[in-house]
Design an enzyme around this catalytic site. Structure first.
Site, short mmCIF file in Angstrom:
data_model
loop_
_atom_site.label_atom_id
_atom_site.label_comp_id
_atom_site.label_asym_id
_atom_site.label_seq_id
_atom_site.Cartn_x
_atom_site.Cartn_y
_atom_site.Cartn_z
N GLU A 1 6.21 11.65 -9.58
CA GLU A 1 6.91 11.00 -8.46
C GLU A 1 8.03 10.06 -8.90
O GLU A 1 8.67 9.44 -8.05
CB GLU A 1 5.89 10.28 -7.57
N LYS B 1 6.00 9.57 -14.23
CA LYS B 1 4.88 8.75 -13.76
C LYS B 1 3.57 9.42 -14.16
O LYS B 1 2.59 8.78 -14.51
CB LYS B 1 4.98 8.64 -12.24
O1 IFM Z 1 -1.67 12.02 -4.73
C1 IFM Z 1 -1.42 10.92 -5.53
C2 IFM Z 1 -0.05 11.10 -6.16
O2 IFM Z 1 -0.02 12.22 -6.98
C3 IFM Z 1 0.31 9.89 -6.98
N1 IFM Z 1 0.27 8.72 -6.16
C4 IFM Z 1 -1.05 8.48 -5.58
C5 IFM Z 1 -1.48 9.65 -4.72
C6 IFM Z 1 -2.89 9.41 -4.15
O3 IFM Z 1 -3.82 9.33 -5.16
#
Ligand code: IFM
Length: 761
Positions: free
Chosen positions: A476, A576
């Site tokens: 992300e 990330k």
């Molecule tokens: O789904 C995840 C994502 O891949 C990364 N941020 C947190 C979300 C919820 O765990």
């Protein structure tokens, strides 16, 4: 067989109150109750949630899991002074969650500021036998002189979701001396919750009941001689309905009746029934390790405990929240975490539960179709975050810059589309593991065709081929890119599997087959370079890389964003979480060991692991490549996301995906379980300090028990079952033992497994 270990809170500390409230939560898939103390602390966040009970509090808000009126709190006064571990002196402390039984137990000896000593003990559980039931027992013993003890407890509806009140108090009542009942309605009127508590205090207590300021409380006081115990037994029945035809009086009447029956049995008998249900769970699921570090077994027991209590087995209209039912993080929303990180555990231990989780998505196909249509595509575009009804619940904005007032947009709902293929991947995994034709012929094929149709409409003709533009892959930190390798490969697999399954069940029309064939032929699949590195997207490799060491040591805290803006991070080689490595994990047949190793070596130094979904996946890919020490290190780091020293990382709930990944790492990493077109494969590589690992495995409807050592693999199968063992296709009926030395070992010391199991011999 010994059933499960315990989790102990090392001592009382206001700093880690909320972490342990999450880690030691009680639950049963229907409800989750944070492990807050009976007495209040300003920093302590109480929480009780019901799977599927969401509400949108206001304009511009999303649905969130409703934090219900509290039933855990007890105001305790000893000789007129409030009991609080922040005053007086704590002389003995013991707090333990027993994974085997689901009971949370605390026992303290406390010296009050006046000098008198008290033993205070509490026990509680959410019943594994009766989902609506939560029970608590509190015992207080004055140790040196007689004391006056006052207890106030009941149903406290001043609870909020960090200040947001979702419920109207519709009615509060008391029945006789001991039964309290509160009826609450979500402010939109859509759902009603009935909480009924039986509160009974041993001895000659003077009691009254008060209903004031949203608190319905039984207040009791009594004199207790030194060495005598006073016991509060509190049994609570929690029920709800969002059926528009519901009759409030029926719901409250039935609740009271159910509570009366429970109260007549008492804590011990209710607990005994719950324990039996837990025993059955452990029998069918436990992974047992013989190794030199007891923390490994504890981590697995912790994971399975939470995997069980987070899963709404009773309701296929609910799924699993990213923080389970242990806190309000991510507002209780459901992500791809469920299909990719949580579903596999159920698939191989209780396949019916996996099917139910897939049916949650199937029920929500209308919302997914609508989202695709609104955006100009076809098929089903599942929401990046969902609640009960499958509408998009991703908040439009995240953090606000308080100097400029500008809010940071969340792009995931607009572009993080890989979730669609992840759901299809889980459907295929379900089919390969179970062979359940009934589900596949109906829900399975619906999900596959709708998701495939989405990808076909999502692709753009460009450069004489089909490309997928403007997406966010699992990483992300890299937004709005073209041809994210993860997305393209997963979309390709989604469409290929949809065609295969649609043909098998004679579904899909000619137009679908023709457009799918064109998609499969022309979709651009990024290629590995001469070293085996697969470009994450069209532009990633051209971006500058920086040294991430100082951010990696603080993985999970997103400290990179203190030094760089999101836009700057987007323009650098900074991940990330696993992206190409995630793809290597998801589609093991598509990549060679050499390519997986190359991608691990290239991408890991560029990955901060700021997401809890990252390390475990690196670990599994490392294990599959034969680098077991590295895999073990990743696995342990993944465990520490919740179980490590950091006091605040789990304050708003456990990380459900990381919890699922503890099981994944053991079974898909060290036992080497993977799924292929030709069926299930085992290719074990145990860490050096694990002498033995035993685990259950459901495969093609057959219950198996696998025991692995460094020399042997022993399989007990309830009926005839065939699967891959390294590169050999074996059939077992009854019991069979295989010597590892019979398999070809590669230079890395692991049996070779590559590319051999895409079809049955
Ligand atoms: O789904 C995840 C994502 O891949 C990364 N941020 C947190 C979300 C919820 O765990």
């Amino acid at each position: 067989m010994m059933y499960a270990t315990t989790l102990n809170e090392p001592g009382f500390s206001p700093h880690s109150l909320n972490k342990y409230a999450s880690l030691m939560a009680s639950g049963n898939g229907y409800m989750g109750v944070r492990a807050t103390h009976e007495e209040d602390y300003t920093v302590q966040t109480r929480g009780m949630y019901l799977a599927g009970l969401y509400h949108r509090a206001g304009k511009g808000e999303t649905n969130e899991l409703v934090n219900l009126p509290d039933v855990v709190g007890v105001q305790i006064e000893l000789n007129g002074a409030p009991f609080s571990l922040l005053s007086g002196h704590l002389e003995q402390w013991h707090r333990e969650l027993n994974f085997a039984t689901g009971e949370l137990h605390r026992s303290v000896v406390w010296q009050a500021p006046c000098g008198a000593h008290f033993a205070i003990e509490s026990r509680r559980f959410a019943s594994a036998a009766q989902p609506e039931l939560f029970a608590l027992r509190l015992t207080i013993t004055p140790l040196d002189t007689a004391a006056r003890i006052s207890l106030s407890t009941g149903i406290d509806a001043t609870q909020t979701n960090t200040g947001r009140q979702h419920l109207d108090e519709t009615q509060v009542r008391v029945f006789g001396q001991h039964y309290l009942q509160g009826v609450y309605t979500t402010q939109d009127g859509a759902a009603e919750v009935v909480i009924s508590s039986f509160c009974h205090i041993s001895g000659e207590a003077q009691s009254n009941v008060t209903a004031k300021n949203r608190r319905l409380l039984q207040n009791s006081a009594l004199e207790v001689a030194a060495g005598e115990r006073v016991t509060l037994e509190k049994i609570t029945w929690i029920t709800w309905s969002d059926d528009s035809r519901r009759e409030s009086a029926t719901l409250s009447g039935q609740s009271l009746q159910a509570l009366r029956e429970c109260a007549s049995r008492g804590y011990d008998s209710l607990f005994s029934a719950s324990k039996s249900a837990w025993r059955r769970f452990w029998q069918r699921s436990r992974v047992e390790i013989e190794g030199s570090d007891p923390r490994d077994q504890q981590a697995l027991d912790y994971a399975l405990y939470h995997l069980h209590i987070m899963t709404p087995e009773h309701d296929e209209r609910s799924s699993i929240a990213a923080k389970a039912l242990t806190g309000e993080g991510y507002k209780g929303h459901v992500f791809w975490d469920t299909e990719v990180f949580l579903l596999p555990f159920h698939l191989f231990t209780a396949p019916d539960v996996a099917r139910q989780l897939l049916r949650y998505r199937w029920h929500n196909l209308p919302g997914a179709r609508e989202k695709a249509r609104r955006n100009g595509w076809q098929g089903a575009l599942f929401p990046w975050e969902s609640a009960r009804r499958g509408e998009e619940e991703t908040p439009e904005f995240a953090a606000i810059n308080i100097r400029t007032g500008v809010r940071q947009k969340v792009a995931s709902a607009l572009a993080e589309h890989h979730l669609v293929a992840d759901i299809a991947w889980a459907v295929i995994a379900y089919w390969h593991a179970t062979g359940d034709e009934r589900f596949m012929a109906h829900e399975g094929v619906d999900l596959l065709i709708e998701t495939a149709t989405f990808w076909i409409s999502r692709a753009t003709e460009c450069n004489g081929r089909l490309e997928i533009h403007d997406v966010i892959g699992p990483d992300e930190y890299t937004e709005h890119v073209n041809n994210n390798a993860y997305t393209n490969y997963m979309a390709h697999d989604n469409v290929a599997q949809a065609v295969h399954v649609a043909r098998h069940f004679a579904r899909g029309d000619e137009a679908f087959y023709a457009s799918a064939a064109a998609f499969l032929q022309h979709l651009w699949l990024p290629e590995c370079d001469e070293n085996g590195v697969l470009p994450q997207d069209d532009t990633f490799l051209a971006k500058p890389a920086i040294d991430l060491t100082r951010y990696k040591v603080k993985a999970g805290k997103q400290t990179i964003l203190l030094d760089y803006s999101r836009a700057e991070v987007n323009e650098m080689q900074i991940l990330k979480q696993a992206d190409v490595v995630m793809l290597n994990y998801m589609l093991p047949d598509r990549f060679t060991r050499r390519e997986c190793l190359a991608n691990l070596a290239f991408y890991e130094p560029r990955t901060i692991h700021d997401s809890s979904l990252s390390k475990a996946i690196h670990g599994i890919v490392a294990a599959r490549c034969g680098d077991v020490p590295q895999a073990y290190q990743f696995w342990r780091d993944g465990i520490d996301i919740d179980l490590g020293e950091e006091p605040h990382s789990s304050d708003d709930g456990i990380h459900a995906a990381a919890t699922g990944a503890i099981w994944l790492g053991a079974i898909q990493g060290f036992a080497g379980l993977s799924l292929h077109q030709g069926g299930v494969k085992l290719a074990p590589r145990l860490p050096a300090h694990w002498q033995k690992m035993t685990f259950p495995l459901h495969c093609q409807g057959v219950a198996m028990r696998c025991t692995l050592t460094h020399q042997h693999i022993n399989i007990e199968a309830a009926a005839s079952v065939s699967f891959w063992l390294y590169d050999q296709y074996v059939t077992v009926e009854g019991e069979a033992s295989f010597a590892l030395s019979d398999f070809i070992l590669s230079a890395a010391g692991t049996a070779t497994t590559e590319g051999l199991c895409s079809r049955k011999p």
